[in-house]
Design a protein around this motif. Structure first.
Motif, PDB file in Angstrom:
ATOM      1  N   ALA A  11      36.848  37.837  56.853  1.00  0.00           N
ATOM      2  CA  ALA A  11      36.598  38.447  55.551  1.00  0.00           C
ATOM      3  C   ALA A  11      37.792  39.262  55.078  1.00  0.00           C
ATOM      4  N   VAL A  12      38.439  39.996  56.022  1.00  0.00           N
ATOM      5  CA  VAL A  12      39.598  40.783  55.636  1.00  0.00           C
ATOM      6  C   VAL A  12      40.759  39.871  55.261  1.00  0.00           C
ATOM      7  N   ARG A  13      40.960  38.814  56.048  1.00  0.00           N
ATOM      8  CA  ARG A  13      42.046  37.882  55.734  1.00  0.00           C
ATOM      9  C   ARG A  13      41.820  37.216  54.391  1.00  0.00           C
ATOM     10  N   ALA A  14      40.553  36.969  54.045  1.00  0.00           N
ATOM     11  CA  ALA A  14      40.256  36.296  52.782  1.00  0.00           C
ATOM     12  C   ALA A  14      40.668  37.114  51.572  1.00  0.00           C
ATOM     13  N   LEU A  15      40.718  38.458  51.752  1.00  0.00           N
ATOM     14  CA  LEU A  15      41.091  39.310  50.628  1.00  0.00           C
ATOM     15  C   LEU A  15      42.503  39.025  50.135  1.00  0.00           C
ATOM     16  N   THR A  16      43.349  38.528  51.028  1.00  0.00           N
ATOM     17  CA  THR A  16      44.724  38.232  50.651  1.00  0.00           C
ATOM     18  C   THR A  16      44.941  36.762  50.327  1.00  0.00           C
ATOM     19  N   SER A  17      43.907  35.978  50.382  1.00  0.00           N
ATOM     20  CA  SER A  17      44.037  34.540  50.158  1.00  0.00           C
ATOM     21  C   SER A  17      44.001  34.216  48.674  1.00  0.00           C
ATOM     22  N   LEU A  18      44.413  32.997  48.380  1.00  0.00           N
ATOM     23  CA  LEU A  18      44.384  32.545  46.996  1.00  0.00           C
ATOM     24  C   LEU A  18      42.966  32.501  46.456  1.00  0.00           C
ATOM     25  N   SER A  19      42.003  32.123  47.311  1.00  0.00           N
ATOM     26  CA  SER A  19      40.608  32.063  46.864  1.00  0.00           C
ATOM     27  C   SER A  19      40.131  33.425  46.384  1.00  0.00           C
ATOM     28  N   ALA A  20      40.489  34.476  47.125  1.00  0.00           N
ATOM     29  CA  ALA A  20      40.084  35.820  46.723  1.00  0.00           C
ATOM     30  C   ALA A  20      40.746  36.214  45.416  1.00  0.00           C
ATOM     31  N   LEU A  21      42.014  35.858  45.248  1.00  0.00           N
ATOM     32  CA  LEU A  21      42.718  36.181  44.001  1.00  0.00           C
ATOM     33  C   LEU A  21      42.089  35.444  42.816  1.00  0.00           C
ATOM     34  N   VAL A  22      41.723  34.176  43.036  1.00  0.00           N
ATOM     35  CA  VAL A  22      41.104  33.406  41.963  1.00  0.00           C
ATOM     36  C   VAL A  22      39.745  33.975  41.594  1.00  0.00           C
ATOM     37  N   LEU A  23      38.974  34.372  42.605  1.00  0.00           N
ATOM     38  CA  LEU A  23      37.670  34.983  42.331  1.00  0.00           C
ATOM     39  C   LEU A  23      37.835  36.279  41.557  1.00  0.00           C
ATOM     40  N   PHE A  24      38.823  37.088  41.951  1.00  0.00           N
ATOM     41  CA  PHE A  24      39.092  38.329  41.229  1.00  0.00           C
ATOM     42  C   PHE A  24      39.508  38.028  39.791  1.00  0.00           C
ATOM     43  N   ALA A  25      40.331  36.989  39.606  1.00  0.00           N
ATOM     44  CA  ALA A  25      40.773  36.619  38.264  1.00  0.00           C
ATOM     45  C   ALA A  25      39.594  36.185  37.399  1.00  0.00           C
ATOM     46  N   LEU A  26      38.646  35.458  38.012  1.00  0.00           N
ATOM     47  CA  LEU A  26      37.452  35.043  37.276  1.00  0.00           C
ATOM     48  C   LEU A  26      36.672  36.249  36.780  1.00  0.00           C
ATOM     49  N   ILE A  27      36.427  37.190  37.684  1.00  0.00           N
ATOM     50  CA  ILE A  27      35.664  38.389  37.305  1.00  0.00           C
ATOM     51  C   ILE A  27      36.406  39.172  36.233  1.00  0.00           C
ATOM     52  N   ALA A  28      37.722  39.363  36.439  1.00  0.00           N
ATOM     53  CA  ALA A  28      38.518  40.119  35.473  1.00  0.00           C
ATOM     54  C   ALA A  28      38.524  39.435  34.119  1.00  0.00           C
ATOM     55  N   GLY A  29      38.645  38.097  34.102  1.00  0.00           N
ATOM     56  CA  GLY A  29      38.656  37.379  32.837  1.00  0.00           C
ATOM     57  C   GLY A  29      37.346  37.509  32.091  1.00  0.00           C
ATOM     58  N   LEU A  30      36.231  37.385  32.827  1.00  0.00           N
ATOM     59  CA  LEU A  30      34.925  37.538  32.178  1.00  0.00           C
ATOM     60  C   LEU A  30      34.742  38.948  31.616  1.00  0.00           C
ATOM     61  N   VAL A  31      35.173  39.966  32.392  1.00  0.00           N
ATOM     62  CA  VAL A  31      35.016  41.353  31.943  1.00  0.00           C
ATOM     63  C   VAL A  31      35.893  41.627  30.732  1.00  0.00           C
ATOM     64  N   VAL A  32      37.174  41.265  30.833  1.00  0.00           N
ATOM     65  CA  VAL A  32      38.084  41.516  29.716  1.00  0.00           C
ATOM     66  C   VAL A  32      37.656  40.726  28.487  1.00  0.00           C
TER      67      VAL A  32
END
Length: 449
Positions: A11-32
């Motif tokens: 789980a910690v390693r996933a935070l630095t993975s591309l999948s985690a970045l893409v998920l964060f981008a999805l949330i940020a895009g929906l919020v913004v």
């Protein structure tokens, strides 16, 4: 006392993975996008639609669509090259002996059965628990304008005869240009099987050319996916702008539908292991458990392979030489959850956009799903999602514009993909062992689990 350093958890390693970045981008895009949509709406009564904020958002949406087009352009050459290489690999495996041929037959029966299950389960789940209309409109709003342009020619049929004609068009290049994926798949399979009739000296360089093409295309897709956080953010921004925050509910519903489809497949696979593999459920689960634990933590069938071989040998009673051949072969050419998960995605997107799916379209989707399950084995997770789901969507006439948003939440369904694949691999090696004829005698004394 010196503390012992522990390795970082998955789980910690996933935070630095591309999948985690893409998920964060999805949330940020929906919020913004949701906040910006609210701001535009509040000012909309007296503000012109071409204001600065609206112009910036429009540019970002266009850039997101450009990124999506970059992904789409790789689908045809990638799937064509991968299918030829995959057919060659299966033919080579079948030529190695009776055990390999029997294993391939078991894989084939299971993958066809899984495809039929996928269509029945996917349609059934969506009928029992349909997409909320308001949330669906919010998610599809930013791409719904492109539905007509994205309908694949292979699925635009008026009946079964038209569907049959679409399998073999007069010009395969034209079919590829018109998103006729099923025609390309049929031609690639035929070409791949034709190469198996060549001499080894003639076949080897030809297959290596297509292997190089597929590897080059995978590198290209990886480059495109490096921009996935920005691309997904831009696409999600458009969804949030047009649909507000309701789209998040549709994404959660999507994750639940895909996961439930795969959980159902795992349960069916366990039943197959008990009936066809002639083994008690408790013993099979006990033997498979450690391999499933590795599957959850790594989300990789390859990483689970050593444990699978060990447990098959020591706890399922499979001879070492059989486990050592069948399980690596399964990891190389067999991915039972592929048609189930991929068709679940396509059926969901079809309902999302209101695309009617007749029998010819479902057959086209099923055949394509079986083919790409061969082609996508061994691909990285982010690459395989679009390379596998995209062709099936196009073959069924389902728009692909929303796929990058679904890719962003693929982390959870991907766990069940790996769980299902490992369960299927262990089931297959047990079935092959039983088919060899000496397993029932070993099972007379179950021994320790």
């Amino acid at each position: 006392m010196t503390a012992i350093a522990r390795p970082r958890s998955p789980a910690v390693r996933a935070l630095t993975s591309l999948s985690a970045l893409v998920l964060f981008a999805l949330i940020a895009g929906l919020v913004v996008g949701g906040l910006a949509g609210g701001a535009v709406g509040e000012a909309g009564a007296g503000a012109p639609p071409d204001g600065l904020l609206f112009s910036i958002l429009s540019v970002l949406e266009s850039l997101g669509q450009t990124w999506l087009n970059a992904l789409r352009i790789t689908v045809m050459p990638l799937i064509f090259a991968l299918l030829i290489v995959g057919v060659a690999a299966i033919a080579d495996a079948a030529a190695t002996g009776r055990l390999a041929a029997r294993a391939l037959m078991v894989f084939g029966v299971l993958i066809v059965g899984a495809t039929v299950y996928a269509i029945v389960a996917g349609l059934g789940l969506l009928n029992l628990w349909p997409i909320d209309p308001e949330a669906g409109r919010a998610l599809a709003g930013s791409v719904s304008g492109e539905v007509a342009a994205e309908v694949g020619q292979a699925a635009r049929t008026d009946g079964f005869t038209a569907f049959l004609r679409s399998l073999l068009p007069s010009n395969v290049v034209k079919a590829a240009a018109e998103d006729g994926v099923l025609a390309v798949v049929v031609f690639a399979l035929a070409f791949g099987f034709a190469t198996t009739r060549l001499t080894a000296e003639a076949r080897r360089p030809l297959v290596e050319v297509f292997r190089a093409v597929s590897e080059a295309m995978i590198v290209l897709v990886r480059w495109i996916l490096m921009a996935a956080p920005f691309g997904v953010f831009a696409l999600a921004l458009g969804v949030g702008l047009h649909g507000g925050f309701k789209a998040a509910g549709a994404l959660g519903h999507y994750v639940a539908i895909v996961c439930l489809s795969q959980i159902g497949l795992i349960l069916v696979t366990l039943l197959i292991a008990v009936v066809w593999g002639r083994i008690g459920l408790g013993r099979f689960l006990s033997a498979t458990g450690p391999a499933l634990a590795v599957a959850v933590s790594t989300q990789s069938s390859i990483a689970s392979l050593p444990v699978m071989i060990e447990r098959a040998r020591d706890n399922l009673g499979v001879p070492a030489e059989r486990a050592g051949l069948v399980l690596p072969l399964a990891v190389a050419v067999f991915r039972m959850t592929s048609p189930v998960a991929n068709l679940a995605v396509c059926l969901y997107v079809a309902q999302l956009h209101g695309v009617e799916l007749g029998l010819p379209v479902l057959i086209a989707g099923g055949l394509t799903a079986i083919a790409v399950s061969i082609a996508s084995v061994g691909l990285p997770g982010q690459v395989s999602f679009f390379a596998s789901v995209g062709p099936i969507c196009l073959a069924m006439g389902v728009p692909v514009g929303v796929l990058p948003l679904l890719l962003a939440v693929e982390v959870i369904p991907d766990i069940f993909r790996t769980l299902g694949n490992v369960t299927a691999d262990m089931t297959a090696v047990r079935i092959v062992d039983v088919a060899e004829g000496d397993t029932p005698q070993r099972d007379a004394d179950p021994g320790p689990a």
